[in-house]
Design a protein around this motif. Sequence first.
Motif, PDB file in Angstrom:
ATOM      1  N   THR A 103       0.825  -1.022  -0.083  1.00 14.31           N
ATOM      2  CA  THR A 103      -0.045  -0.001  -0.088  1.00 14.31           C
ATOM      3  C   THR A 103       0.900   1.147  -0.089  1.00 14.31           C
ATOM      4  N   VAL A 104       1.731   1.433   1.062  1.00  8.06           N
ATOM      5  CA  VAL A 104       2.588   2.507   0.946  1.00  8.06           C
ATOM      6  C   VAL A 104       3.496   2.804  -0.328  1.00  8.06           C
ATOM      7  N   PHE A 105       4.003   1.551  -0.722  1.00  6.43           N
ATOM      8  CA  PHE A 105       5.105   1.778  -1.780  1.00  6.43           C
ATOM      9  C   PHE A 105       4.477   1.798  -3.278  1.00  6.43           C
ATOM     10  N   PHE A 106       3.267   1.309  -3.470  1.00  3.59           N
ATOM     11  CA  PHE A 106       2.509   1.113  -4.672  1.00  3.59           C
ATOM     12  C   PHE A 106       1.264   1.796  -4.976  1.00  3.59           C
ATOM     13  N   ASN A 107       0.089   1.429  -3.940  1.00  7.57           N
ATOM     14  CA  ASN A 107      -1.209   1.770  -4.335  1.00  7.57           C
ATOM     15  C   ASN A 107      -1.124   3.366  -3.702  1.00  7.57           C
ATOM     16  N   VAL A 108      -0.607   3.774  -2.811  1.00  5.37           N
ATOM     17  CA  VAL A 108      -0.647   4.986  -2.166  1.00  5.37           C
ATOM     18  C   VAL A 108      -0.014   6.080  -3.330  1.00  5.37           C
ATOM     19  N   PRO A 109       1.070   5.998  -3.764  1.00  8.47           N
ATOM     20  CA  PRO A 109       1.815   6.743  -4.764  1.00  8.47           C
ATOM     21  C   PRO A 109       0.659   6.685  -6.102  1.00  8.47           C
ATOM     22  N   MET A 110      -0.065   5.989  -6.441  1.00  9.41           N
ATOM     23  CA  MET A 110      -0.701   5.898  -7.679  1.00  9.41           C
ATOM     24  C   MET A 110      -2.006   6.725  -7.378  1.00  9.41           C
ATOM     25  N   ASN A 111      -2.472   6.619  -5.953  1.00 13.25           N
ATOM     26  CA  ASN A 111      -3.702   7.500  -5.463  1.00 13.25           C
ATOM     27  C   ASN A 111      -3.438   8.785  -5.473  1.00 13.25           C
ATOM     28  N   GLU A 112      -2.163   9.258  -5.005  1.00 17.13           N
ATOM     29  CA  GLU A 112      -1.609  10.418  -4.947  1.00 17.13           C
ATOM     30  C   GLU A 112      -1.673  11.216  -6.140  1.00 17.13           C
ATOM     31  N   ALA A 113      -0.910  10.415  -7.247  1.00 17.10           N
ATOM     32  CA  ALA A 113      -0.849  10.978  -8.703  1.00 17.10           C
ATOM     33  C   ALA A 113      -2.382  11.329  -9.235  1.00 17.10           C
ATOM     34  N   LEU A 114      -3.233  10.360  -9.057  1.00 15.30           N
ATOM     35  CA  LEU A 114      -4.394  10.394  -9.514  1.00 15.30           C
ATOM     36  C   LEU A 114      -5.376  11.669  -8.746  1.00 15.30           C
ATOM     37  N   ALA A 115      -5.020  11.775  -7.523  1.00 17.07           N
ATOM     38  CA  ALA A 115      -5.650  12.997  -6.804  1.00 17.07           C
ATOM     39  C   ALA A 115      -5.492  14.300  -7.493  1.00 17.07           C
ATOM     40  N   GLY A 116      -4.049  14.584  -7.984  1.00 18.00           N
ATOM     41  CA  GLY A 116      -3.462  15.829  -8.304  1.00 18.00           C
ATOM     42  C   GLY A 116      -4.141  16.072  -9.870  1.00 18.00           C
ATOM     43  N   MET A 117      -4.873  15.113 -10.449  1.00 21.54           N
ATOM     44  CA  MET A 117      -5.015  15.305 -11.917  1.00 21.54           C
ATOM     45  C   MET A 117      -6.615  15.938 -12.077  1.00 21.54           C
ATOM     46  N   GLU A 118      -6.950  16.463 -13.074  1.00 16.80           N
ATOM     47  CA  GLU A 118      -8.300  16.887 -13.246  1.00 16.80           C
ATOM     48  C   GLU A 118      -8.835  16.020 -14.080  1.00 16.80           C
ATOM     49  N   ALA A 119      -9.847  15.362 -13.556  1.00 17.92           N
ATOM     50  CA  ALA A 119     -10.693  14.313 -14.260  1.00 17.92           C
ATOM     51  C   ALA A 119     -10.995  14.436 -15.577  1.00 17.92           C
ATOM     52  N   SER A 120     -11.373  15.659 -16.003  1.00 19.55           N
ATOM     53  CA  SER A 120     -11.844  15.689 -17.530  1.00 19.55           C
ATOM     54  C   SER A 120     -10.675  16.096 -18.736  1.00 19.55           C
ATOM     55  N   GLU A 121      -9.544  15.945 -18.213  1.00 18.43           N
ATOM     56  CA  GLU A 121      -8.318  16.030 -19.102  1.00 18.43           C
ATOM     57  C   GLU A 121      -7.820  14.694 -19.557  1.00 18.43           C
ATOM     58  N   ASP A 122      -7.333  14.911 -20.770  1.00 17.13           N
ATOM     59  CA  ASP A 122      -7.073  13.596 -21.607  1.00 17.13           C
ATOM     60  C   ASP A 122      -5.747  12.946 -20.954  1.00 17.13           C
TER      61      ASP A 122
END
Length: 169
Positions: A103-122
Amino acid sequence: MSPVLFYLAHLAVLAYALVGGVFLAFSDFIMRALSVTSGQGGAEAMQAINREVFRWVFMVLFLGLAPVSLLIAVYGAIVVGHGPGTVMMLAGLTYFVGCFGVTVFFNVPMNEALAGMEASEDATLDYWTRTYLPRWSFWNTVRTVACGLSAALLLFSLAWAAQSQAQGA
């Protein structure tokens, strides 16, 4: 075996199973359902899920199991020893590495990357479909298996220790 550790270990079996059940739901059908929504809808829903996961029930179980698992591993290796203790140690380490560590090394970094994105962008749709869905789902399945294995190993070690104690009495 210490009565406190005996009951704590039984509660840990239940907690491993509960946390694993949450991860199983994601591996079995939630991520698949999110993948068939529009890219924007799936990414946006996952962003909301990742914000809501910080509610106390799941986090208390998930985070609380990390130190409990280390305690179980050390107690099994040092105090219980031999067969049951080795299995108990493996149960604790399996959760700590296979669930908490993943979780700490794989899932959370991906979650944080997704959280910083605007859902409507390509770029978000590209990250969601090409990176997030396959990789996050893979690592989530690893967490699911680790939780189930931890619960099974700990339950087996407790039964083995109890049987050994009864035979030695």
